[in-house]
Write a protein that holds these residues in place. Structure first.
Motif, PDB file in Angstrom:
ATOM      1  N   MET A 220       0.994  -1.243   0.051  1.00  0.00           N
ATOM      2  CA  MET A 220      -0.111   0.198  -0.016  1.00  0.00           C
ATOM      3  C   MET A 220       0.929   1.275   0.128  1.00  0.00           C
ATOM      4  SD  MET A 220      -3.116   1.380   0.192  1.00  0.00           S
ATOM      5  CE  MET A 220      -4.228  -0.160   0.612  1.00  0.00           C
ATOM      6  N   ARG A 221       2.002   1.352   0.850  1.00  0.00           N
ATOM      7  CA  ARG A 221       2.819   2.423   0.803  1.00  0.00           C
ATOM      8  C   ARG A 221       3.322   2.777  -0.545  1.00  0.00           C
ATOM      9  NH1 ARG A 221       7.348   1.748   5.383  1.00  0.00           N
ATOM     10  NH2 ARG A 221       7.647   4.172   4.547  1.00  0.00           N
ATOM     11  N   ILE A 222       3.881   2.007  -1.267  1.00  0.00           N
ATOM     12  CA  ILE A 222       4.193   2.151  -2.612  1.00  0.00           C
ATOM     13  C   ILE A 222       3.352   2.089  -3.770  1.00  0.00           C
ATOM     14  CG2 ILE A 222       6.453   1.410  -2.039  1.00  0.00           C
ATOM     15  CD1 ILE A 222       5.921  -1.336  -3.469  1.00  0.00           C
ATOM     16  N   GLY A 223       2.127   1.560  -3.558  1.00  0.00           N
ATOM     17  CA  GLY A 223       1.142   1.529  -4.619  1.00  0.00           C
ATOM     18  C   GLY A 223       0.276   2.666  -4.670  1.00  0.00           C
ATOM     19  N   PHE A 224      -0.077   3.307  -3.358  1.00  0.00           N
ATOM     20  CA  PHE A 224      -0.931   4.459  -3.316  1.00  0.00           C
ATOM     21  C   PHE A 224      -0.242   5.521  -3.829  1.00  0.00           C
ATOM     22  CE2 PHE A 224      -3.425   7.552  -0.602  1.00  0.00           C
ATOM     23  CZ  PHE A 224      -4.243   7.672  -1.753  1.00  0.00           C
ATOM     24  N   THR A 225      -0.040   5.868  -5.078  1.00  0.00           N
ATOM     25  CA  THR A 225       0.352   6.936  -5.858  1.00  0.00           C
ATOM     26  C   THR A 225      -0.197   8.365  -6.206  1.00  0.00           C
ATOM     27  OG1 THR A 225       0.445   6.065  -7.654  1.00  0.00           O
ATOM     28  CG2 THR A 225       2.312   5.550  -6.581  1.00  0.00           C
ATOM     29  N   ALA A 226       0.031   9.352  -6.155  1.00  0.00           N
ATOM     30  CA  ALA A 226      -0.814  10.620  -6.823  1.00  0.00           C
ATOM     31  C   ALA A 226       0.304  11.409  -7.599  1.00  0.00           C
ATOM     32  CB  ALA A 226      -1.306  11.433  -5.761  1.00  0.00           C
ATOM     33  N   PRO A 227      -0.291  12.209  -8.417  1.00  0.00           N
ATOM     34  CA  PRO A 227       0.709  13.203  -9.201  1.00  0.00           C
ATOM     35  C   PRO A 227       1.338  14.115  -8.173  1.00  0.00           C
ATOM     36  CG  PRO A 227      -1.685  13.325  -9.960  1.00  0.00           C
ATOM     37  CD  PRO A 227      -1.628  12.554  -8.676  1.00  0.00           C
ATOM     38  N   TYR A 228       2.837  14.409  -8.386  1.00  0.00           N
ATOM     39  CA  TYR A 228       3.667  15.143  -7.600  1.00  0.00           C
ATOM     40  C   TYR A 228       3.192  16.624  -7.841  1.00  0.00           C
ATOM     41  CZ  TYR A 228       7.668  18.092  -6.917  1.00  0.00           C
ATOM     42  OH  TYR A 228       8.480  19.221  -6.613  1.00  0.00           O
TER      43      TYR A 228
END
Length: 568
Positions: free
Chosen positions: A425-433
């Protein structure tokens, strides 16, 4: 814009600009035997010469005179030759530098030969300006096109070594300037803390933030006293477009982050800023069929079609802000609302008219390479959400946090069975920088990328704005690679290391971690200033970054980094 439509505003902003650009033809005019350009007062060429917007048969030639006193008119002459000695002058003409145009002179010289180098100079009182050289675009096939790419030059932040180094190159076809040619901040503002030490202070009569036409004109005048910038303008034609700081930080169609109510009407400020830009830059004020816009196209034979885009002032709506989607009670992000707004039809960066113009041209172009000269990153910069939160409030622990996430990402790529669901979850939950880039306007990006893919075109995008060097793959929503992006570092504005307060010992490792965490990112340099050159051939594009070792010292070195991408 509070009662002033965009169409009316731009027309008002450009009123008189067309008259300030004199259209002359070398063919048919020949020599003009009018009286020499005498004045009964002293005249100097303190800001050099420049050329720009080259086509196969024409180019803009520019200078600015500094007269003694404040006359309404200064007599100036132009000479154009095929050789540096000016022994065989092809063209002469008497001109006027007018006070109402800040004593700038712009000539759109037509009737030129394709793919030909010309030399030019201006004269006043028989004293010549510095000599400039320029080059027209090729009309037929060429084996290579070489472009220098610049962005983000902040005068108080450091020396313009990048301009001086590029001016030493003998094989440039043109210089692309992707914006932030000037900065609007006053002393005490962004990146001015070393100005006194460097001798790069803003003058007393221009030390405040730029608001009025006079303010902007004086700032351009200061920048154009820089010897490196003067040398590059005199060496090669510029193809330029604005970004936000030519007006003010994080500008959009009807406002800006750095514009407050006590600074007057934003439309008035924008009008003043764009008028000064047109006066001081060697660009055409009107483009056939696009008279209210700066986006335009340049063809280098059948090798490169270059599209200069306006991602800032043409149609960009205010970018979304994560802060508006957090529940004040729970602190949780309203992901559904955020995603809905992100892909809404009104979330436009370049607008329907410009997007249609661009996609139509790409589909019908016969050039090998379709190249977009524009301001902001198009590569998807998706980062773990927890890292975005940390970057919003940088602390010394951010480097170790990034390293930890990178290790998790590496283990995931290696299919490590010991990864926990929380780790995933820590690396899979991404968002635009950065929502101020194409990541904040994904629908238009997808239309553009799908167009290039469907037409089987070789797409290359060029970006500035971030102050850092990047390269990445351009991927559709389905993950198909349909192009590449190359981003130039800034000329002098500090990069990500400045914002994150990273020590020098950590910046290279931080960049490597970014390359691992961001799926589409292939190269990053976040701590060195400089510029980029791109060499296009029928088979590949060779991007070379030229990194300046120190913009805070007159003694510096240059480090080069190459990345070659083959055609798709």
């Amino acid at each position: 814009m509070k009662g002033l439509s965009r169409r009316d505003f731009i027309k008002s902003a450009l009123a008189g600009v067309g008259a300030a650009t004199v259209s002359l033809s070398l063919t048919g005019c020949g020599h003009n035997d009018s009286s020499p350009s005498y004045n009964d007062f002293a005249v100097a060429f303190n800001h050099g010469v420049a050329s720009g917007d080259p086509l196969t048969d024409r180019v803009i030639l520019w200078t600015r005179v500094t007269p003694e006193g404040t006359p309404n008119n200064v007599n100036v002459s132009l000479e154009v030759s095929l050789d540096k000695t000016f022994e065989n002058i092809e063209f002469t003409e008497s001109l006027s530098a007018l006070a109402k145009n800040d004593y700038t002179v712009k000539v759109d010289l037509t009737g030129l030969k394709a793919n030909t180098r010309y030399y030019y100079r201006f004269k006043a009182n028989e004293s010549p300006s510095p000599m400039g050289e320029t080059k027209t675009l090729p009309e037929t096939d060429v084996s290579q096109v070489k472009l220098a790419v610049m962005s983000c030059a902040n005068y108080p932040a450091g020396y313009f070594h990048a301009y001086a180094e590029a001016a030493k190159m003998q094989d440039l076809d043109a210089v692309l300037h992707l914006g932030d040619y000037i900065y609007e901040y006053g002393m005490g503002g962004y990146a001015t803390e070393k100005a006194t030490e460097l001798g790069r202070m803003l003058p007393e009569d221009n030390q405040g933030e730029l608001i009025s036409l006079t303010d902007y004109r004086k700032r351009y005048a200061l920048y154009r006293t820089d010897t490196g910038l003067q040398a590059l303008h005199a060496k090669a034609p510029f193809i330029a477009v604005w970004d936000d700081h030519e007006v003010c930080n994080d500008a959009y169609i009807d406002g800006a982050e750095n514009h407050n109510d006590d600074e007057g009407m934003f439309a008035d400020r924008k009008m003043a800023a764009l008028k000064a830009y047109y006066e001081w830059m060697p660009i055409r004020p009107y483009v056939t069929g696009q008279t209210e816009s700066l986006y335009r196209k340049f063809d280098f034979g059948s090798l490169v079609s270059l599209y200069m885009l306006d991602t800032r002032h043409e149609a960009r709506v205010k970018p979304l802000d994560y802060q508006n989607y957090f529940d004040p009670t729970s602190g949780q992000l309203d992901t559904a609302s955020f995603q809905a707004d992100l892909v809404s039809p009104g979330q436009q960066l370049i607008g329907t008219q410009q997007l249609t113009w661009l996609t139509d041209n790409i589909k019908t172009s016969d050039a090998k390479w379709q190249v977009l000269g524009q301001q902001v990153l198009m590569t998807k910069m998706m980062l773990p959400a927890e890292l975005l939160v940390a970057m919003a409030n940088p602390s010394p622990t951010i480097a170790s946090q990034m390293t930890e996430l990178a290790q998790l990402k590496a283990r995931s790529q290696a299919s490590d069975p010991t990864l926990t669901e929380q780790d995933k979850m820590r690396i899979g939950f991404t968002a635009p920088y950065n929502l101020d880039a194409w990541d904040g306007y994904p629908v238009e990006r997808e239309v553009l990328l799908q167009t290039a893919k469907a037409a089987n075109k070789n797409l290359v995008t060029l970006a500035g704005d971030t102050h850092n060097a990047w390269s990445g793959k351009l991927c559709t929503a389905q993950g198909d690679v349909c192009g590449y992006e190359f981003a130039t570092p800034s000329v002098s504005s500090p990069g990500l290391e400045y914002y994150l307060q990273l020590p020098e010992s950590q910046v290279s490792e931080f960049a490597k971690v970014l390359e691992l965490l961001v799926d589409d990112l292939e190269f990053a340099n976040i701590h060195q200033r400089g510029f980029m050159t791109l060499t296009f051939t029928p088979d590949n594009v060779d991007s070379q970054w030229h990194f300046i070792s120190d913009v805070h010292s007159q003694v510096f070195g240059v480090e080069n980094k190459n990345l070659i991408q083959n055609s798709l």
